[in-house]
Design a protein around this motif. Structure first.
Motif, mmCIF file in Angstrom:
data_model
loop_
_atom_site.group_PDB
_atom_site.id
_atom_site.type_symbol
_atom_site.label_atom_id
_atom_site.label_comp_id
_atom_site.label_asym_id
_atom_site.label_seq_id
_atom_site.Cartn_x
_atom_site.Cartn_y
_atom_site.Cartn_z
ATOM 1 N N SER A 40 4.082 -8.517 -6.795
ATOM 2 C CA SER A 40 3.135 -7.445 -7.504
ATOM 3 C C SER A 40 3.027 -6.199 -6.439
ATOM 4 O O SER A 40 2.680 -4.997 -6.935
ATOM 5 C CB SER A 40 1.806 -8.090 -7.594
ATOM 6 O OG SER A 40 1.519 -8.272 -6.531
ATOM 7 N N ASN A 41 3.476 -6.374 -5.347
ATOM 8 C CA ASN A 41 3.641 -5.295 -4.202
ATOM 9 C C ASN A 41 4.647 -4.150 -4.697
ATOM 10 O O ASN A 41 4.756 -3.147 -4.130
ATOM 11 C CB ASN A 41 3.693 -5.778 -3.010
ATOM 12 C CG ASN A 41 2.422 -6.343 -2.382
ATOM 13 O OD1 ASN A 41 1.503 -5.812 -1.878
ATOM 14 N ND2 ASN A 41 2.538 -7.558 -2.496
ATOM 15 N N PHE A 42 5.603 -4.815 -5.319
ATOM 16 C CA PHE A 42 6.835 -3.943 -5.690
ATOM 17 C C PHE A 42 6.694 -3.680 -7.157
ATOM 18 O O PHE A 42 7.502 -3.774 -7.902
ATOM 19 C CB PHE A 42 8.202 -4.519 -5.395
ATOM 20 C CG PHE A 42 8.311 -5.114 -4.003
ATOM 21 C CD1 PHE A 42 8.748 -4.018 -3.161
ATOM 22 C CD2 PHE A 42 7.911 -6.385 -3.589
ATOM 23 C CE1 PHE A 42 8.808 -4.443 -1.733
ATOM 24 C CE2 PHE A 42 7.896 -6.492 -2.237
ATOM 25 C CZ PHE A 42 8.315 -5.871 -1.372
ATOM 26 N N ILE A 43 5.736 -2.732 -7.317
ATOM 27 C CA ILE A 43 5.683 -2.258 -8.837
ATOM 28 C C ILE A 43 6.670 -1.281 -9.153
ATOM 29 O O ILE A 43 6.769 -0.260 -8.365
ATOM 30 C CB ILE A 43 4.176 -1.518 -9.024
ATOM 31 C CG1 ILE A 43 3.270 -2.848 -8.596
ATOM 32 C CG2 ILE A 43 3.773 -1.231 -10.282
ATOM 33 C CD1 ILE A 43 1.767 -2.278 -8.624
ATOM 34 N N ASN A 44 7.113 -1.119 -10.538
ATOM 35 C CA ASN A 44 8.106 -0.213 -10.658
ATOM 36 C C ASN A 44 7.351 1.248 -11.228
ATOM 37 O O ASN A 44 7.471 1.542 -12.628
ATOM 38 C CB ASN A 44 8.954 -0.717 -11.723
ATOM 39 C CG ASN A 44 9.743 -1.712 -11.249
ATOM 40 O OD1 ASN A 44 10.299 -1.562 -10.150
ATOM 41 N ND2 ASN A 44 10.235 -2.852 -12.231
ATOM 42 N N GLU A 45 6.431 1.703 -10.343
ATOM 43 C CA GLU A 45 5.752 3.130 -10.512
ATOM 44 C C GLU A 45 5.810 3.880 -9.242
ATOM 45 O O GLU A 45 5.408 3.250 -8.175
ATOM 46 C CB GLU A 45 4.494 2.706 -10.875
ATOM 47 C CG GLU A 45 3.513 3.806 -11.335
ATOM 48 C CD GLU A 45 2.291 3.500 -11.825
ATOM 49 O OE1 GLU A 45 1.130 4.290 -11.614
ATOM 50 O OE2 GLU A 45 2.272 2.549 -12.448
ATOM 51 N N ALA A 46 6.067 5.067 -9.272
ATOM 52 C CA ALA A 46 6.138 5.774 -8.079
ATOM 53 C C ALA A 46 4.831 5.864 -7.518
ATOM 54 O O ALA A 46 3.629 6.065 -8.113
ATOM 55 C CB ALA A 46 6.653 7.252 -8.302
ATOM 56 N N THR A 47 4.742 5.869 -5.959
ATOM 57 C CA THR A 47 3.565 5.944 -5.320
ATOM 58 C C THR A 47 3.264 7.507 -5.184
ATOM 59 O O THR A 47 4.068 8.379 -5.129
ATOM 60 C CB THR A 47 3.895 5.241 -4.070
ATOM 61 O OG1 THR A 47 4.787 5.945 -3.322
ATOM 62 C CG2 THR A 47 3.799 3.767 -4.215
ATOM 63 N N THR A 48 1.854 7.872 -5.153
ATOM 64 C CA THR A 48 1.580 9.069 -4.415
ATOM 65 C C THR A 48 1.930 9.417 -3.252
ATOM 66 O O THR A 48 1.756 8.692 -2.335
ATOM 67 C CB THR A 48 0.194 9.290 -4.974
ATOM 68 O OG1 THR A 48 -0.435 8.976 -6.421
ATOM 69 C CG2 THR A 48 -0.439 10.737 -4.612
ATOM 70 N N VAL A 49 2.452 10.879 -3.287
ATOM 71 C CA VAL A 49 2.767 11.211 -1.696
ATOM 72 C C VAL A 49 1.460 11.126 -0.676
ATOM 73 O O VAL A 49 0.519 11.355 -0.963
ATOM 74 C CB VAL A 49 3.200 12.636 -1.766
ATOM 75 C CG1 VAL A 49 3.575 13.061 -0.431
ATOM 76 C CG2 VAL A 49 4.228 12.819 -2.732
ATOM 77 N N GLY A 50 1.893 10.663 0.274
ATOM 78 C CA GLY A 50 0.856 10.229 1.236
ATOM 79 C C GLY A 50 -0.182 9.117 1.115
ATOM 80 O O GLY A 50 -1.169 8.734 1.755
ATOM 81 N N THR A 51 0.200 8.227 0.006
ATOM 82 C CA THR A 51 -0.733 6.980 -0.356
ATOM 83 C C THR A 51 0.383 6.060 -0.640
ATOM 84 O O THR A 51 0.597 5.562 -1.940
ATOM 85 C CB THR A 51 -1.431 7.192 -1.589
ATOM 86 O OG1 THR A 51 -2.167 8.420 -1.539
ATOM 87 C CG2 THR A 51 -2.678 6.069 -1.799
ATOM 88 N N PRO A 52 1.047 5.236 0.542
ATOM 89 C CA PRO A 52 1.776 4.375 0.212
ATOM 90 C C PRO A 52 1.044 2.923 -0.179
ATOM 91 O O PRO A 52 -0.220 2.828 0.060
ATOM 92 C CB PRO A 52 2.378 4.070 1.539
ATOM 93 C CG PRO A 52 1.675 4.434 2.344
ATOM 94 C CD PRO A 52 0.665 5.823 1.759
#
Length: 310
Positions: A57-69
């Motif tokens: 579940s840590n590898f969600i197919n959704e881009a993370t927000t810049v600066g918020t990994p």
């Protein structure tokens, strides 16, 4: 189910020998390729391997927000393991149900609880300019933060350890609806469905032309084109037009919305399938920009196809 994911390292020197005994000083990886088998991700450099076991579940197919990994905190020493073998490691060593007799493990270091795994996810669209099929590639940059490895006698610390990139999935939006006649849920809607993918044109501010000729509709925040990719079941017209769609077991894998571009419509008077007068609409999408969050891709021209009134 055992999930093991391997981490890459970037700049490491390896080992020294003292009176014939191997003394491990640091891990020796240099941007190795992440490999996968049976829910197992791993990186190998000759005799070395690093193995990570954290929830998928840590590898969600959704881009993370810049600066918020995404951040995951290791909870046990079994979740991140380094091993050194006495021979070269291959996929057979890692993926076999029954491990081979060789190579044998020479050294094993386990990460202590409290270290963190940093994950930055990117999604990269790529358009085939001929077919307009568009691939969305999801890649996760993985980095270890303040991780401490121990073999019981010795400790190796890494404040920051660049693991590398893991590509979890590539979704392909086929844009292959040419054989389908357009369908309507209502007078201000047209869609095409190929069972697992759906393209919908919603135009609440307009009606389709009632006389032959050429016309156009400009997309905006109210008049849109939406592309969806589903899994879990086969799409039906009833499901598509349901006000509560999608219902279980449908899962939306992709949803891209266009509010920029032009819909060109050529209207022709014809005889319909019931031998009554009908209108045939030939519809082309021009300079359509599809967006999902901060991501986008453009189709200069796409043939939506035809819609016949009866």
């Amino acid at each position: 189910m055992k999930k093991i994911i391997v981490l890459l390292a970037s700049v490491f020197i390896f080992q020294s020998c003292d009176d014939g005994d191997l003394t491990l000083e640091t891990f020796n990886f240099n941007n190795e390729t992440v490999q996968e088998c049976n829910d197992l991700l791993y990186v190998v450099n000759d005799k070395e391997i690093i193995i990570l076991d954290i929830p998928a579940s840590n590898f969600i197919n959704e881009a993370t927000t810049v600066g918020t990994p995404r951040m995951y905190t290791l909870t046990s020493s079994e979740q991140l393991v380094y091993r050194l073998y006495d021979g070269s490691v291959s996929s057979t060593t890692i993926c076999s149900t029954i491990p081979p007799a060789t190579p044998s493990t020479v050294e094993e270091y386990k990460a202590q609880a409290g270290g963190q795994i940093q994950i930055i996810t990117t999604a990269i669209p790529s358009v085939n300019e001929t077919t307009k099929a568009t691939s969305i590639t999801y890649t996760h940059q993985i980095k270890l933060i303040n991780v401490q490895f121990s073999n019981g006698d010795k400790i190796i610390n890494y404040e920051e350890f660049l693991f590398g990139n893991y590509t979890s999935q590539v979704n392909t939006l086929s844009f292959n609806f040419s054989a389908n006649n357009g369908t309507q849920c209502n007078a201000n809607n047209l869609y095409k469905n190929n069972n697992t993918q759906l393209i919908t044109f919603d135009f609440p501010d307009y009606l389709l032309p009632t006389t032959p000729g050429t016309s156009s509709i400009s997309l905006d925040n109210n008049n849109t084109v939406t592309y969806k990719m589903f899994s879990g079941a086969t799409l039906t017209n009833a499901e598509i037009c349901s006000p509560t769609s999608p219902n279980s077991p449908f899962i939306i894998e992709e949803e891209w919305i266009a509010t920029e571009g032009t819909i060109e419509i050529v209207t022709t008077a014809v005889t319909g399938s019931n031998n009554l007068p009908a209108l045939l609409y030939e519809i082309t999408f021009t300079n359509i920009i599809y967006r999902k969050g901060n991501l986008s891709f453009t189709h200069d021209s796409f043939d939506f196809g035809e819609y016949l009134t009866n």
